[in-house]
Design a protein around this motif. Structure first.
Motif, PDB file in Angstrom:
ATOM      1  N   GLY A   1      18.074   4.285   3.257  1.00  0.00           N
ATOM      2  CA  GLY A   1      16.628   4.471   3.340  1.00  0.00           C
ATOM      3  C   GLY A   1      15.816   3.761   2.283  1.00  0.00           C
ATOM      4  N   VAL A   2      16.449   2.957   1.456  1.00  0.00           N
ATOM      5  CA  VAL A   2      15.730   2.268   0.380  1.00  0.00           C
ATOM      6  C   VAL A   2      15.416   0.840   0.814  1.00  0.00           C
ATOM      7  CG1 VAL A   2      15.973   1.313  -1.952  1.00  0.00           C
ATOM      8  CG2 VAL A   2      16.616   3.657  -1.498  1.00  0.00           C
ATOM      9  N   ARG A   3      14.162   0.464   0.623  1.00  0.00           N
ATOM     10  CA  ARG A   3      13.744  -0.924   0.822  1.00  0.00           C
ATOM     11  C   ARG A   3      13.355  -1.486  -0.526  1.00  0.00           C
ATOM     12  NH1 ARG A   3       9.090  -1.157   4.662  1.00  0.00           N
ATOM     13  NH2 ARG A   3       8.458   0.642   3.444  1.00  0.00           N
ATOM     14  N   LEU A   4      13.475  -2.779  -0.698  1.00  0.00           N
ATOM     15  CA  LEU A   4      13.235  -3.412  -1.990  1.00  0.00           C
ATOM     16  C   LEU A   4      11.987  -4.276  -1.953  1.00  0.00           C
ATOM     17  CD1 LEU A   4      16.859  -4.556  -2.875  1.00  0.00           C
ATOM     18  CD2 LEU A   4      15.698  -2.470  -3.569  1.00  0.00           C
ATOM     19  N   ALA A   5      11.269  -4.310  -3.067  1.00  0.00           N
ATOM     20  CA  ALA A   5      10.133  -5.209  -3.270  1.00  0.00           C
ATOM     21  C   ALA A   5      10.225  -5.722  -4.697  1.00  0.00           C
ATOM     22  CB  ALA A   5       8.818  -4.471  -3.045  1.00  0.00           C
ATOM     23  N   ILE A   6       9.748  -6.935  -4.911  1.00  0.00           N
ATOM     24  CA  ILE A   6       9.797  -7.547  -6.226  1.00  0.00           C
ATOM     25  C   ILE A   6       8.367  -7.769  -6.705  1.00  0.00           C
ATOM     26  CG2 ILE A   6      10.490  -9.580  -7.549  1.00  0.00           C
ATOM     27  CD1 ILE A   6      12.840  -9.869  -5.654  1.00  0.00           C
ATOM     28  N   ALA A   7       8.056  -7.289  -7.900  1.00  0.00           N
ATOM     29  CA  ALA A   7       6.717  -7.445  -8.471  1.00  0.00           C
ATOM     30  C   ALA A   7       6.572  -8.843  -9.055  1.00  0.00           C
ATOM     31  CB  ALA A   7       6.475  -6.393  -9.550  1.00  0.00           C
TER      32      ALA A   7
ATOM     33  N   GLY B   1       0.802  -1.209   0.000  1.00  0.00           N
ATOM     34  CA  GLY B   1       0.000   0.000   0.000  1.00  0.00           C
ATOM     35  C   GLY B   1       0.835   1.258   0.000  1.00  0.00           C
ATOM     36  N   GLU B   2       2.141   1.118  -0.031  1.00  0.00           N
ATOM     37  CA  GLU B   2       3.032   2.265   0.042  1.00  0.00           C
ATOM     38  C   GLU B   2       3.282   2.856  -1.342  1.00  0.00           C
ATOM     39  OE1 GLU B   2       6.517   1.595   2.590  1.00  0.00           O
ATOM     40  OE2 GLU B   2       5.716  -0.425   2.855  1.00  0.00           O
ATOM     41  N   GLU B   3       3.714   4.120  -1.355  1.00  0.00           N
ATOM     42  CA  GLU B   3       4.144   4.729  -2.610  1.00  0.00           C
ATOM     43  C   GLU B   3       5.495   4.137  -2.970  1.00  0.00           C
ATOM     44  OE1 GLU B   3       5.430   9.061  -4.338  1.00  0.00           O
ATOM     45  OE2 GLU B   3       4.068   8.964  -2.636  1.00  0.00           O
ATOM     46  N   VAL B   4       5.641   3.734  -4.218  1.00  0.00           N
ATOM     47  CA  VAL B   4       6.856   3.034  -4.620  1.00  0.00           C
ATOM     48  C   VAL B   4       7.541   3.756  -5.772  1.00  0.00           C
ATOM     49  CG1 VAL B   4       6.004   0.775  -3.897  1.00  0.00           C
ATOM     50  CG2 VAL B   4       5.622   1.534  -6.226  1.00  0.00           C
ATOM     51  N   ILE B   5       8.826   3.484  -5.882  1.00  0.00           N
ATOM     52  CA  ILE B   5       9.613   3.868  -7.049  1.00  0.00           C
ATOM     53  C   ILE B   5       9.644   2.627  -7.929  1.00  0.00           C
ATOM     54  CG2 ILE B   5      11.871   4.578  -7.891  1.00  0.00           C
ATOM     55  CD1 ILE B   5      12.384   5.772  -5.095  1.00  0.00           C
ATOM     56  N   SER B   6       9.239   2.758  -9.166  1.00  0.00           N
ATOM     57  CA  SER B   6       9.136   1.607 -10.052  1.00  0.00           C
ATOM     58  C   SER B   6      10.411   1.463 -10.880  1.00  0.00           C
ATOM     59  CB  SER B   6       7.927   1.798 -10.974  1.00  0.00           C
ATOM     60  OG  SER B   6       7.894   0.776 -11.920  1.00  0.00           O
ATOM     61  N   LEU B   7      11.070   0.322 -10.751  1.00  0.00           N
ATOM     62  CA  LEU B   7      12.248   0.001 -11.560  1.00  0.00           C
ATOM     63  C   LEU B   7      11.887  -1.194 -12.436  1.00  0.00           C
ATOM     64  CD1 LEU B   7      15.255   0.364 -12.286  1.00  0.00           C
ATOM     65  CD2 LEU B   7      15.750  -1.313 -10.520  1.00  0.00           C
TER      66      LEU B   7
ATOM     67  N   GLY C   1      15.432  10.823  -2.743  1.00  0.00           N
ATOM     68  CA  GLY C   1      15.435  11.101  -1.310  1.00  0.00           C
ATOM     69  C   GLY C   1      14.395  10.361  -0.502  1.00  0.00           C
ATOM     70  N   GLY C   2      14.576  10.423   0.816  1.00  0.00           N
ATOM     71  CA  GLY C   2      13.635   9.850   1.771  1.00  0.00           C
ATOM     72  C   GLY C   2      13.655   8.332   1.800  1.00  0.00           C
TER      73      GLY C   2
END
Length: 139
Positions: free
Chosen positions: A120-126, A56-62, A90-91
């Motif tokens: 400050g970066v956490r990773l998630a895999i789609a 549910g968080e705002e993500v940066i999409s790579l 940032g953040g």
């Protein structure tokens, strides 16, 4: 005084204006639907998983394509530029990696290693759910 009788014109329905209106409405809906489509970058075939959960968080999409091309929030990026580009955002953020299922595992590990060095970066895999639903992420 008697006026001559005018002959009645036969009743007709002129379809040309109606067709013009229908095409105008059709063009409006086509253009409106194109503006509603959200493209993060290029399309990829996500791997399937049954245990993925929605974040549910705002993500940066790579996005990582099968040929190794990468896009960060829709903008092309190289492996060397990745750390600086994410750090500039940032953040504390979650980076959602949308890797094609045919990307070599070693390349994904190198990308994850670069991202873990940014504070400050956490990773998630789609992943694509096995039941065919929406894409999900696994933090």
């Amino acid at each position: 005084m008697r006026l001559p009788e005018e002959p009645e014109r036969p009743f007709t329905i002129n379809l040309i204006p109606m067709i013009d209106v229908i095409f105008g409405i059709l063009a409006f809906f086509v253009l409106a639907s194109l503006s509603l489509t959200r493209w993060d970058s290029f399309p990829v075939n996500l791997p399937g998983a049954t245990t993925g959960t929605q974040t549910g968080e705002e993500v940066i999409s790579l996005t990582i394509a099968a040929d190794g091309k990468m896009a960060l929030n829709g903008q092309g990026v190289t492996l060397g530029e990745l750390q600086a580009t994410v750090a500039a955002l940032g953040g504390e953020r979650v980076v959602l990696i949308q890797g094609d299922e045919f990307v070599p595992h070693g390349f994904v590990v190198r990308v994850m290693d670069e991202l873990r060095q940014v504070p400050g970066v956490r990773l998630a895999i789609a992943v694509q759910p096995e039941n065919g639903g929406q894409k999900q992420s696994q933090p």
